[in-house]
Scaffold this motif. Structure first.
Motif, PDB file in Angstrom:
ATOM      1  N   MET A  10       0.742  -1.242   0.037  1.00  0.00           N
ATOM      2  CA  MET A  10      -0.120   0.076  -0.012  1.00  0.00           C
ATOM      3  C   MET A  10       1.068   1.240   0.013  1.00  0.00           C
ATOM      4  SD  MET A  10      -2.670  -1.643  -0.234  1.00  0.00           S
ATOM      5  CE  MET A  10      -1.575  -2.901  -0.890  1.00  0.00           C
ATOM      6  N   PRO A  11       0.177   2.443  -0.452  1.00  0.00           N
ATOM      7  CA  PRO A  11       1.131   3.713  -0.378  1.00  0.00           C
ATOM      8  C   PRO A  11       1.580   3.761   1.122  1.00  0.00           C
ATOM      9  CG  PRO A  11      -0.985   4.003  -1.380  1.00  0.00           C
ATOM     10  CD  PRO A  11      -0.937   2.619  -1.028  1.00  0.00           C
TER      11      PRO A  11
ATOM     12  N   HIS B  78      13.385  -0.364  -8.313  1.00  0.00           N
ATOM     13  CA  HIS B  78      12.482  -1.156  -7.285  1.00  0.00           C
ATOM     14  C   HIS B  78      13.537  -1.163  -6.112  1.00  0.00           C
ATOM     15  CE1 HIS B  78      10.097  -2.932 -10.593  1.00  0.00           C
ATOM     16  NE2 HIS B  78      10.827  -2.221 -11.424  1.00  0.00           N
TER      17      HIS B  78
ATOM     18  N   VAL C  49      10.367   3.007  -6.907  1.00  0.00           N
ATOM     19  CA  VAL C  49       9.242   2.615  -6.307  1.00  0.00           C
ATOM     20  C   VAL C  49      10.158   1.482  -5.367  1.00  0.00           C
ATOM     21  CG1 VAL C  49       7.468   2.434  -8.148  1.00  0.00           C
ATOM     22  CG2 VAL C  49       9.163   0.426  -7.642  1.00  0.00           C
ATOM     23  N   LYS C  50       9.368   1.405  -4.106  1.00  0.00           N
ATOM     24  CA  LYS C  50       9.916   0.541  -3.089  1.00  0.00           C
ATOM     25  C   LYS C  50       9.526  -0.920  -3.166  1.00  0.00           C
ATOM     26  CE  LYS C  50       9.870   1.634   1.409  1.00  0.00           C
ATOM     27  NZ  LYS C  50       9.884   2.396   2.602  1.00  0.00           N
ATOM     28  N   THR C  51      10.178  -1.677  -3.001  1.00  0.00           N
ATOM     29  CA  THR C  51       9.733  -3.179  -2.722  1.00  0.00           C
ATOM     30  C   THR C  51      10.181  -4.152  -1.590  1.00  0.00           C
ATOM     31  OG1 THR C  51       9.735  -5.528  -3.993  1.00  0.00           O
ATOM     32  CG2 THR C  51      12.018  -4.109  -4.231  1.00  0.00           C
TER      33      THR C  51
ATOM     34  N   VAL D 193       4.558  -2.964  -8.045  1.00  0.00           N
ATOM     35  CA  VAL D 193       5.006  -3.986  -7.290  1.00  0.00           C
ATOM     36  C   VAL D 193       3.899  -4.476  -6.394  1.00  0.00           C
ATOM     37  CG1 VAL D 193       6.599  -4.378  -5.345  1.00  0.00           C
ATOM     38  CG2 VAL D 193       7.324  -2.689  -7.075  1.00  0.00           C
ATOM     39  N   GLU D 194       3.982  -5.940  -6.342  1.00  0.00           N
ATOM     40  CA  GLU D 194       3.089  -6.398  -5.681  1.00  0.00           C
ATOM     41  C   GLU D 194       3.010  -6.176  -4.180  1.00  0.00           C
ATOM     42  OE1 GLU D 194       2.609 -10.958  -6.306  1.00  0.00           O
ATOM     43  OE2 GLU D 194       3.038 -11.096  -4.181  1.00  0.00           O
TER      44      GLU D 194
ATOM     45  N   VAL E  70       2.538  -3.226  -2.822  1.00  0.00           N
ATOM     46  CA  VAL E  70       2.584  -1.744  -2.953  1.00  0.00           C
ATOM     47  C   VAL E  70       1.534  -1.062  -3.669  1.00  0.00           C
ATOM     48  CG1 VAL E  70       4.267   0.196  -3.349  1.00  0.00           C
ATOM     49  CG2 VAL E  70       5.057  -2.267  -2.577  1.00  0.00           C
ATOM     50  N   HIS E  71       1.800  -1.561  -5.089  1.00  0.00           N
ATOM     51  CA  HIS E  71       0.806  -0.848  -6.167  1.00  0.00           C
ATOM     52  C   HIS E  71      -0.378  -1.723  -6.603  1.00  0.00           C
ATOM     53  CE1 HIS E  71       4.961   1.042  -6.498  1.00  0.00           C
ATOM     54  NE2 HIS E  71       4.021   2.018  -6.429  1.00  0.00           N
TER      55      HIS E  71
ATOM     56  N   SER F 101       6.954  -7.955  -9.627  1.00  0.00           N
ATOM     57  CA  SER F 101       6.897  -6.677 -10.190  1.00  0.00           C
ATOM     58  C   SER F 101       7.203  -6.693 -11.524  1.00  0.00           C
ATOM     59  CB  SER F 101       7.900  -5.516  -9.366  1.00  0.00           C
ATOM     60  OG  SER F 101       9.250  -5.916  -9.581  1.00  0.00           O
TER      61      SER F 101
END
Lengths: 329, 329
Positions: free
Chosen positions: A1-2, A93, A127-129, B52-53, B55-56, B134
């Motif tokens: 989630m954000p 990522h 983005v972050k993973t 990303v799974e 996250v998004h 992702s």
């Protein structure tokens, strides 16, 4: 989630990536898109490769060299097709371990290679993973219209050449995994070949002008030569004993009791980022002259024949390698 | 490290992705690069977003809609800039759970959206990751030379408009996380808005012709309007009470005791993939006519003034929203 992040997307873009942006076409990385004017007389050549921590690079690899490797594996694709790079889009990522200092290191690597290869950042995403870090880049280059060499053009009678040396990337990986013992300077050379391979961009115009087919050597020399055979519906014959070796790879060879098996490992290890190409026999002198002018090693490693598939020989005898290349998936 | 995989890279490319390839420029996905001829009179517009799974997108989201969302969040960037898409490069970072059926589902989503949006696959990479799945895509479109709208062109006196409705994507995420109770058909509409948002590509030529500044609404309406204010060094005034709501969002509003707070949530939730744009007051009639012709809702939500930053109003009173948008990093 954000989620709110201390090393957030906007800060990363504004403070780290914006200084790398193309002065005009990237729109300051502030506009969601990059805009490229047409270049009449030229084709746009595009490639996109991704790398994943623990799969394509080691968790211990410094992030500046990870960034360089990301660009270089893509630049190598452009070089092999005869294209001249000008820019790239980037997706980072970031994993949990990628805090601000790690991101700075990554960007330092990008900056270094932007200077070396005269390319600029055009856009992308960060983005972050929760998993391991991974990165992808879309590299872009120009080539004169309809000049881009394909994999499919090899003709019976053509010769097969490869740039540089083969096996150093794979040996570098073995060195980093403590599976190899050589003098420290040899180890360093191999590690550098694994972490920061040198794409043969200076050879791109030569490939464009003289090659009938070409590919970059990423999956392994035999696998990539096999792709050229398959695409051209011809047979490629490769002589293992002429494989070009670096001084470090030769030192490793000297320690092996089975030279044929050792050469097979080097020819299938991958991560070389050299160019394997075919050209008519009549082009050999011109190819050698162009390589010499660039102080680039160029080795004739085989020939193209009627038929299909790959024939691998050692000292004149056809052999069956136990593996033809890694699958990176 | 390199590893053999049952659902390997070559099989994935040959059996699943090759049927999606651009007939000419993708070179059958067999050549490491895509080659695009120049299109004189046009600019190439590029954007690259990653998802990303966890996250998004949600681990429970079907992979066909994940593929569609990947394309659509990028298509939305092109639409907001007035560009018309033709193709994309793709990087798939498959997780352990992405076996053959999951990859087939993902590709079915790509195929569906290729048909809807008239785009084709140009190239890319497929790799495996030990972490969450992702994906990233580089979307490409054409726009007539020098016509691409920037974020920076808003001028005092301009009006602010937004396409479609706002808040459905965020409400859809709440629904999928069991934080929302509405009638099943409402829930379905919101879930669909989250999983398969509709990029406003049909409005791209109108944006190009009439907008002074534009952005797609991904981070949240207030955040993206704020970007336009910042880039143009102007002040954007937004009236919350005119926020365009879907029937489902209105049903949710009706259940809330604090309408202002509810509107703030919708205006900051993000994931809308609508277009927020500014245009001179004299262009309002033309904008409305073009929107009507396309059966597209278009709402005037504010105005541009001298000054800087974002002013948010509710029933004529300026308010301070508690958050202006999510950071997705």
């Amino acid at each position: 989630m954000p989620a709110i992040d201390v090393a957030g997307e906007f800060e990363t873009i504004r403070r780290l990536l914006r200084p790398l942006a193309h002065p005009e076409w990237a729109r300051g990385l502030a506009d969601d898109v990059a805009v490229l004017p047409s270049r009449p007389g030229h084709d746009l050549v595009l490639t996109k490769d991704a790398i994943v921590e623990g799969v394509h690079f080691l968790p211990e690899d410094p992030l500046d060299t990870v960034a360089q490797k990301l660009l270089r594996v893509n630049l190598s694709d452009l070089a092999a097709k005869g294209a001249e790079p000008f820019g790239y889009l980037l997706a980072c990522h970031w994993s949990e371990r990628c805090g601000w200092p790690e991101r700075e290191a990554f960007v330092a690597g990008l900056r270094r290679d932007q200077a070396i290869f005269d390319i600029a950042l055009l856009g992308g995403d960060t983005v972050k993973t929760p998993g391991p870090a991974s990165f992808s880049a879309t590299l872009m280059g120009w080539a004169p219209s309809a000049s881009t060499v394909s994999r499919a053009g090899a003709r019976p009678g053509d010769l097969v050449f490869v740039t540089g040396t083969i096996g150093d990337g794979w040996l570098g990986l073995q060195a980093l995994q403590d599976k190899l013992t050589l003098e420290p300077e040899r180890m360093d050379a191999l590690t550098a070949a694994y972490r920061t391979p040198m794409p043969r961009l200076e050879f791109a115009p030569v490939v464009r002008g003289l090659a009938t087919a070409s590919a970059d050597v990423s999956d392994g020399l035999l696998a990539d030569a096999g792709h050229i055979a398959e695409a051209g519906r011809v047979r490629l014959e490769i002589d293992l004993e002429v494989l070009p070796l670096s001084a470090a790879a030769q030192a490793w060879m000297d320690s092996r009791v089975d030279p044929q098996g050792a050469l097979e490992l080097l020819a299938t290890g991958g991560d070389d980022y050299e160019i394997v190409l075919t050209a008519p026999a009549g082009a050999e002198n011109a190819l050698r002259r162009e390589a010499d002018r660039r102080h680039l090693r160029l080795t004739r490693i085989g020939r193209v024949a009627e038929g299909k598939g790959l024939a691998v020989r050692y000292l004149g005898q056809e052999i069956k390698p136990t593996r033809s290349g890694w699958t990176h998936d």
